[in-house]
Design a protein around this motif. Structure first.
Motif, PDB file in Angstrom:
ATOM      1  N   UNK A  19      51.855  38.556  30.016  1.00  0.00           N
ATOM      2  CA  UNK A  19      50.411  38.490  30.252  1.00  0.00           C
ATOM      3  C   UNK A  19      50.011  37.199  30.949  1.00  0.00           C
ATOM      4  N   UNK A  20      50.615  36.103  30.525  1.00  0.00           N
ATOM      5  CA  UNK A  20      50.343  34.803  31.159  1.00  0.00           C
ATOM      6  C   UNK A  20      50.795  34.807  32.617  1.00  0.00           C
ATOM      7  N   UNK A  21      51.945  35.410  32.873  1.00  0.00           N
ATOM      8  CA  UNK A  21      52.454  35.485  34.248  1.00  0.00           C
ATOM      9  C   UNK A  21      51.548  36.348  35.121  1.00  0.00           C
ATOM     10  N   UNK A  22      51.045  37.446  34.549  1.00  0.00           N
ATOM     11  CA  UNK A  22      50.094  38.283  35.290  1.00  0.00           C
ATOM     12  C   UNK A  22      48.818  37.507  35.595  1.00  0.00           C
ATOM     13  N   UNK A  23      48.326  36.767  34.622  1.00  0.00           N
ATOM     14  CA  UNK A  23      47.107  35.981  34.830  1.00  0.00           C
ATOM     15  C   UNK A  23      47.308  34.999  35.984  1.00  0.00           C
ATOM     16  N   UNK A  24      48.459  34.343  36.029  1.00  0.00           N
ATOM     17  CA  UNK A  24      48.752  33.403  37.128  1.00  0.00           C
ATOM     18  C   UNK A  24      48.791  34.129  38.471  1.00  0.00           C
ATOM     19  N   UNK A  25      49.431  35.298  38.507  1.00  0.00           N
ATOM     20  CA  UNK A  25      49.517  36.074  39.739  1.00  0.00           C
ATOM     21  C   UNK A  25      48.127  36.481  40.221  1.00  0.00           C
ATOM     22  N   UNK A  26      47.307  36.998  39.310  1.00  0.00           N
ATOM     23  CA  UNK A  26      45.965  37.432  39.677  1.00  0.00           C
ATOM     24  C   UNK A  26      45.068  36.251  40.035  1.00  0.00           C
ATOM     25  N   UNK A  27      45.248  35.133  39.356  1.00  0.00           N
ATOM     26  CA  UNK A  27      44.472  33.932  39.683  1.00  0.00           C
ATOM     27  C   UNK A  27      44.747  33.517  41.121  1.00  0.00           C
ATOM     28  N   UNK A  28      46.015  33.533  41.499  1.00  0.00           N
ATOM     29  CA  UNK A  28      46.393  33.187  42.874  1.00  0.00           C
ATOM     30  C   UNK A  28      45.773  34.163  43.876  1.00  0.00           C
ATOM     31  N   UNK A  29      45.827  35.442  43.561  1.00  0.00           N
ATOM     32  CA  UNK A  29      45.301  36.464  44.471  1.00  0.00           C
ATOM     33  C   UNK A  29      43.783  36.428  44.578  1.00  0.00           C
ATOM     34  N   UNK A  30      43.105  36.089  43.472  1.00  0.00           N
ATOM     35  CA  UNK A  30      41.639  36.180  43.425  1.00  0.00           C
ATOM     36  C   UNK A  30      40.923  34.889  43.777  1.00  0.00           C
TER      37      UNK A  30
END
Length: 146
Positions: A19-30
């Protein structure tokens, strides 16, 4: 035999870390859109069904009003959505997407898809993971309701 009491053998930690890794990925994208990951979830829900109450949105996202209300206010201030009191029931606040959210939907989706592609998750693998996580979520939900 594996030692189940190690961090790397804990399912809860694996889910948490993923979940933390997804949050980082989405933060970068958004980031270039000025959106946070939770705000993106709000947009996803409203892209599916515009004109829902804050209560309905909170139930859909599993977020309380204490978390949701400040986020909605920020999104309104940044031109993503608007809040309106219901004409039928003044206690209800209904959320509607602003044109900006509709116009930038495709660009946002493409940016996220590009980031996900870099993770090398094949579509069939994605489907399998979703199926397994939905089963897990259902089991945990049943347990937590008991």
């Amino acid at each position: 035999m594996k030692d189940l009491l190690t961090l790397e053998n804990q399912l809860c930690f694996a889910v948490y870390d993923a979940g933390s890794q997804f949050t980082k990925l989405y933060t970068k994208a958004l980031d270039s859109f000025g959106l946070t990951y939770p705000q993106y979830l709000v947009l996803l829900a409203l892209w599916e069904k515009d004109g829902v109450s804050v209560k309905e949105l909170g139930e859909r996202l599993n977020l309380g009003t204490g978390t949701l209300t400040p986020m909605i206010k920020r999104m309104e201030a940044n031109g993503w959505l608007k809040r309106e009191r219901s004409t039928v029931d003044e206690r209800k606040v209904i959320l509607y997407l602003f044109p900006k959210a509709k116009e930038q939907k495709e660009e946002i989706v493409q940016k996220i898809a590009a980031e996900l592609k870099l993770c090398n998750i094949e579509y069939t693998e994605y489907e399998q993971l979703m199926k397994m996580l939905n089963v897990l979520r259902g089991k945990l939900s049943t347990y937590n309701r008991a």
